[in-house]
Design a protein around this motif. Structure first.
Motif, PDB file in Angstrom:
ATOM      1  N   LYS A  51      67.116  42.262  15.941  1.00  0.00           N
ATOM      2  CA  LYS A  51      65.987  43.239  15.509  1.00  0.00           C
ATOM      3  C   LYS A  51      64.997  43.527  16.618  1.00  0.00           C
ATOM      4  CE  LYS A  51      64.713  41.084  11.624  1.00  0.00           C
ATOM      5  NZ  LYS A  51      64.522  40.819  10.392  1.00  0.00           N
ATOM      6  N   VAL A  52      64.614  44.968  16.420  1.00  0.00           N
ATOM      7  CA  VAL A  52      63.652  45.232  17.426  1.00  0.00           C
ATOM      8  C   VAL A  52      62.741  46.035  16.593  1.00  0.00           C
ATOM      9  CG1 VAL A  52      62.949  46.648  19.671  1.00  0.00           C
ATOM     10  CG2 VAL A  52      65.150  45.367  19.579  1.00  0.00           C
ATOM     11  N   MET A  53      61.436  45.525  16.346  1.00  0.00           N
ATOM     12  CA  MET A  53      60.413  46.332  15.512  1.00  0.00           C
ATOM     13  C   MET A  53      59.402  47.047  16.388  1.00  0.00           C
ATOM     14  SD  MET A  53      57.249  44.892  13.438  1.00  0.00           S
ATOM     15  CE  MET A  53      58.222  44.357  11.825  1.00  0.00           C
ATOM     16  N   VAL A  54      59.522  48.252  16.275  1.00  0.00           N
ATOM     17  CA  VAL A  54      58.883  49.473  16.989  1.00  0.00           C
ATOM     18  C   VAL A  54      57.510  49.759  16.088  1.00  0.00           C
ATOM     19  CG1 VAL A  54      58.528  51.313  18.371  1.00  0.00           C
ATOM     20  CG2 VAL A  54      60.531  49.935  18.456  1.00  0.00           C
ATOM     21  N   PRO A  55      56.507  49.020  16.110  1.00  0.00           N
ATOM     22  CA  PRO A  55      55.368  49.223  15.237  1.00  0.00           C
ATOM     23  C   PRO A  55      54.613  50.865  15.408  1.00  0.00           C
ATOM     24  CG  PRO A  55      54.716  47.258  16.440  1.00  0.00           C
ATOM     25  CD  PRO A  55      56.224  47.908  16.885  1.00  0.00           C
ATOM     26  N   VAL A  56      54.215  51.439  14.287  1.00  0.00           N
ATOM     27  CA  VAL A  56      53.513  52.905  14.778  1.00  0.00           C
ATOM     28  C   VAL A  56      52.395  52.670  15.715  1.00  0.00           C
ATOM     29  CG1 VAL A  56      52.180  54.430  13.542  1.00  0.00           C
ATOM     30  CG2 VAL A  56      54.101  53.311  12.380  1.00  0.00           C
ATOM     31  N   GLU A  57      51.636  51.532  15.504  1.00  0.00           N
ATOM     32  CA  GLU A  57      50.471  51.216  16.639  1.00  0.00           C
ATOM     33  C   GLU A  57      51.243  50.317  17.766  1.00  0.00           C
ATOM     34  OE1 GLU A  57      46.506  50.432  15.285  1.00  0.00           O
ATOM     35  OE2 GLU A  57      46.859  51.654  13.460  1.00  0.00           O
ATOM     36  N   ALA A  58      50.944  50.960  18.947  1.00  0.00           N
ATOM     37  CA  ALA A  58      51.617  49.793  19.958  1.00  0.00           C
ATOM     38  C   ALA A  58      51.044  48.491  19.884  1.00  0.00           C
ATOM     39  CB  ALA A  58      51.478  50.674  21.257  1.00  0.00           C
ATOM     40  N   PRO A  59      52.026  47.625  19.992  1.00  0.00           N
ATOM     41  CA  PRO A  59      51.315  46.282  20.221  1.00  0.00           C
ATOM     42  C   PRO A  59      50.739  45.728  21.359  1.00  0.00           C
ATOM     43  CG  PRO A  59      53.915  46.000  20.309  1.00  0.00           C
ATOM     44  CD  PRO A  59      53.571  47.455  20.193  1.00  0.00           C
ATOM     45  N   VAL A  60      50.065  44.627  21.324  1.00  0.00           N
ATOM     46  CA  VAL A  60      49.483  44.312  22.360  1.00  0.00           C
ATOM     47  C   VAL A  60      50.403  43.296  23.004  1.00  0.00           C
ATOM     48  CG1 VAL A  60      47.568  42.528  23.126  1.00  0.00           C
ATOM     49  CG2 VAL A  60      47.018  44.237  21.482  1.00  0.00           C
ATOM     50  N   THR A  61      50.476  43.349  24.357  1.00  0.00           N
ATOM     51  CA  THR A  61      51.307  42.635  25.010  1.00  0.00           C
ATOM     52  C   THR A  61      50.736  41.780  26.171  1.00  0.00           C
ATOM     53  OG1 THR A  61      52.195  44.397  26.779  1.00  0.00           O
ATOM     54  CG2 THR A  61      53.394  44.208  24.624  1.00  0.00           C
TER      55      THR A  61
END
Length: 131
Positions: A51-61
């Motif tokens: 699974k690849v989750m793509v949040p509406v708000e970009a995550p901190v990496t």
């Protein structure tokens, strides 16, 4: 208690990681799950769902530690394959990086470490006939 399935989840700022895994591992897409906060893209990966989750708000990496075993916590996942060299070539062709080229780690077992475009580490293993 019976475990019905195992899913492995990654979080990415864009859908590009989904396309990478489809190309690099030749994985078929499953129906995505759309939530108000994210879309979870699902790929059939043998007995596991990747699974690849793509949040509406970009995550901190944050950059992962290298080598990955120098810091505790979840740092990698492993795929057992039948052709480690072909997978490494496909990985690079799709835009990934080979951290450690396929190497014999013990008689009859080869391993490679790969990084996807988001710097997630994948260990690839292959059992071969012992010399």
């Amino acid at each position: 208690m019976k475990i019905e399935a195992v899913d492995v989840g990654l979080v990415s700022p864009t859908d590009a990681l989904v396309d990478f895994y489809v190309q690099a591992l030749q994985l078929p897409r499953l129906e995505p799950r759309v939530f108000p906060f994210a879309t979870v893209h699902r790929l059939a990966c043998g007995p596991v769902t990747l699974k690849v989750m793509v949040p509406v708000e970009a995550p901190v990496t944050e950059p992962p530690p290298m080598p990955f075993w120098t810091r505790g916590g979840h740092r990698y996942f492993t795929l057992w394959v039948d052709d480690i060299s072909a997978l490494a070539a496909s990985w690079v062709s799709a835009g990934g990086t080979v951290i450690v080229a396929p190497t014999q780690v013990r008689p009859g077992v080869h391993s490679a470490l790969l990084a996807d475009p988001d710097a997630n580490v994948l260990e690839v293993m292959q059992e071969t006939a012992a010399a």
